[in-house]
Design an enzyme around this catalytic site. Sequence first.
Site, PDB file in Angstrom:
ATOM      1  CB  CYS D 103      -0.899   0.052   1.235  1.00 39.16           C
ATOM      2  SG  CYS D 103      -1.951  -1.383   1.465  1.00 39.16           S
ATOM      3  CG  HIS D 121      -6.239  -0.197   2.112  1.00 38.75           C
ATOM      4  ND1 HIS D 121      -7.346  -0.135   1.301  1.00 38.75           N
ATOM      5  CD2 HIS D 121      -5.669  -1.413   1.876  1.00 38.75           C
ATOM      6  CE1 HIS D 121      -7.447  -1.255   0.603  1.00 38.75           C
ATOM      7  NE2 HIS D 121      -6.449  -2.056   0.935  1.00 38.75           N
ATOM      8  CD  GLU D 148     -26.732  15.309   9.783  1.00 41.10           C
ATOM      9  OE1 GLU D 148     -27.596  15.714   8.976  1.00 41.10           O
ATOM     10  OE2 GLU D 148     -26.083  16.063  10.521  1.00 41.10           O
TER      11      GLU D 148
END
Lengths: 238, 238, 238, 238
Positions: D103, D121, D148
């Site tokens: 990553c 992640h 909301e």
Amino acid sequence: MSNQEDQPDPTGNNDHLIKSADSQHPANLIPELCRKFWTLGWVTGTGGGASIRNDDLVYLAPSGVQKELMKPEDIYVLALSQQVDPKQRIYLRSPPAFKPSQCTPLFIAAFTKRNAGCCIHTHSQWAVLVTLLLETVQSDLFEINNIEQIKGFGKGFQKQGNLGYHDTLKIPVIENTPHEEDLTESLEEAMNKYPDTYAVLVRRHGIYVWGETVHKAKTQAERFDRPLFMEGNSADVF
Amino acid sequence: MSNQEDQPDPTGNNDHLIKSADSQHPANLIPELCRKFWTLGWVTGTGGGASIRNDDLVYLAPSGVQKELMKPEDIYVLALSQQVDPKQRIYLRSPPAFKPSQCTPLFIAAFTKRNAGCCIHTHSQWAVLVTLLLETVQSDLFEINNIEQIKGFGKGFQKQGNLGYHDTLKIPVIENTPHEEDLTESLEEAMNKYPDTYAVLVRRHGIYVWGETVHKAKTQAERFDRPLFMEGNSADVF
Amino acid sequence: MSNQEDQPDPTGNNDHLIKSADSQHPANLIPELCRKFWTLGWVTGTGGGASIRNDDLVYLAPSGVQKELMKPEDIYVLALSQQVDPKQRIYLRSPPAFKPSQCTPLFIAAFTKRNAGCCIHTHSQWAVLVTLLLETVQSDLFEINNIEQIKGFGKGFQKQGNLGYHDTLKIPVIENTPHEEDLTESLEEAMNKYPDTYAVLVRRHGIYVWGETVHKAKTQAERFDRPLFMEGNSADVF
Amino acid sequence: MSNQEDQPDPTGNNDHLIKSADSQHPANLIPELCRKFWTLGWVTGTGGGASIRNDDLVYLAPSGVQKELMKPEDIYVLALSQQVDPKQRIYLRSPPAFKPSQCTPLFIAAFTKRNAGCCIHTHSQWAVLVTLLLETVQSDLFEINNIEQIKGFGKGFQKQGNLGYHDTLKIPVIENTPHEEDLTESLEEAMNKYPDTYAVLVRRHGIYVWGETVHKAKTQAERFDRPLFMEGNSADVF
């Protein structure tokens, strides 16, 4: 129910085998794993469990214990090399108040046939739901591909590397039996038919997942649960 | 609401009955169980609870308490042998600030009619959902077989051994009443009609589960919840 | 976003108002409640919160804080009797690094119009789902009866006793607004129209639940969530 | 799998970079975040993770670690200014027993292209389900408004204020790749095409969420999960 012919260790209880200050010792790890699995809903009632192998020694949770309350003193220990007859299992160490788990021969199959270092058995609700969904199409194989989670699985026994995103993860489904120990034969057959699998689903029951190490077995068990959730929750999507 | 005729112990509060350093003492176990049940979502608001019997003594959670915050000091104690009139219940020990639970006669039914050592009452969402599903087919009996979880149940009162995988677990459903104590009669009728059951579902309300010991009652309660989840989550599958 | 005209306490920060060794002190209770609500998934991101009133004093969680990490030092305190203009709110104690919550006028409505001692605002996923389901039938009222959970609610403001099993629990739904403080008017209207309600659902947003005490507000919030789960999970059943 | 050309720090391991008594230090915060994410089911097996940037320094969870067991000693540290070639990554501090996360380039994209202070992640099941639902309509954009939860997101990179209730939150979906690092290009393209997004969904995989601070990234990640749950759980409602 225990196997009536199981032999307790006749020469003393070898409690040193389950006493260690090391949190990574199998007798400490199994209770910790089972507490986590209870929180995840994988081991309800007394169902499900985990076993760890350290070279020749196998550590086993007992039958019938509340999984979130397990203690190192509850753990069975046996030596694989001493097992001659599955009906006459020899234990190096037996807890005073419990019976051996019926899962024992299934855990041992993972250890001896796949050289696993840890085997986990859960009653994951997603595992059970998926075996029911597959039953409606008379399937005994769960297959999934193109899903990130499968990248956490090794390519198979004695193979290097992990499954790729486009590979297909295949988990055989075996039919449940009245006595858990009677699953052994079909579990071994499934292992033979799908030599690269790290798990076997048991219809209307749960899943067995193993790995070379506790780390591998546990993370694979977590990764299996997610695609099963996906399949169980959105059968129309895949 | 408490029964107005309940009699507090007139001779002192017998606090020694709920003070123990033993984590397995009922006055310590009930709060621990209720904390777990709150985490599982089984006891929301002040609903649900647990009671433990130790020979003649019965330990009871009070009415209206936040279940995850219960303390040993909140526990009622009564002697079964002293109960003459359900409307004139005699307590050996009463907490100063609470009222007796309306579940009391239902717990006592499990103790006296089934010799249970523990009875658990939950508002499990799966239990409620299943009673609603059964209502749509005008059924007052939940039946399930060929599912591993049922192997955790005994064959029945005063019988040896557990249900087999191919046996059918039957749980009667009784209709709810405005006052929980008024469930007693229909709960006892369901026990009479299904003498081997360890649980009774209450329509649009929850479930009562009992067992010979805390261990049995708790693990059976956990095992019940899973098939109910299965049924509730995949009514088209079974 | 805070109201720009909010006035910090000009004479010092009155930290004594939020320092107490008593776990039941509002400044200790609000963070504990919010940690529980975070675990329940009721307050995600920085949304949702809780406020407690003790006579004239109101304790409020701040805006924008991670709810599971809240500390007593983060709490605002105001005196109801000092509030003249909602646009010129006077605080007795303000945390140095936060802004007042936009929920403040809504909490205050529960305190002043209903004499509540605690008001809870959650973004419960079941609450939101139910408002969406009701939207499909253009309804602004959630109604449910014949479900045990409703017995945990009082009959209404200044009335004795709780709802019965056959009574109908009614929760009005108000439409959401871009700014939370702008909900105040319609929340108060809903309170006027349904004077006995202890909660107001906010479409596509969440729910406000109050009660005379922290105990009442919290247990009612838990009880509301269950029928909403039922409705959201099985709209075809009811 | 790690990048083979990754260069460990040649002059010592700079362990001082990951040792701090401050609970808010990135090397302490990343393990705490990952424990929470494990509990939320966001990081299963070894998948998912988090990275924090402090000026020029970037702290990274390693590859292949059980996320709920991570320790500060497991954290990688690199200086953004020292990175010349993504294939020759320079680390100031490397844990002895791990590999860098795949990553890494994706986290770095959030830091360099969006000046993020934290990037998370997850393999959130709702994120994956939503990408599958969108796939059935051949969409690569998740859009939602009038809910909301979206008010918790900033209007976009270098813009003031948050999304309003009537604004539309747009999250691009990119296609998954066999190797996570190969997502970098399409993630950056999605950032270019949707410059105001704080998240990118990855089809059949999960989600990347970032923010200026740990607080912003975490609360946005929590807020994203809820509308995804709504969409995944009630596709017919929206």
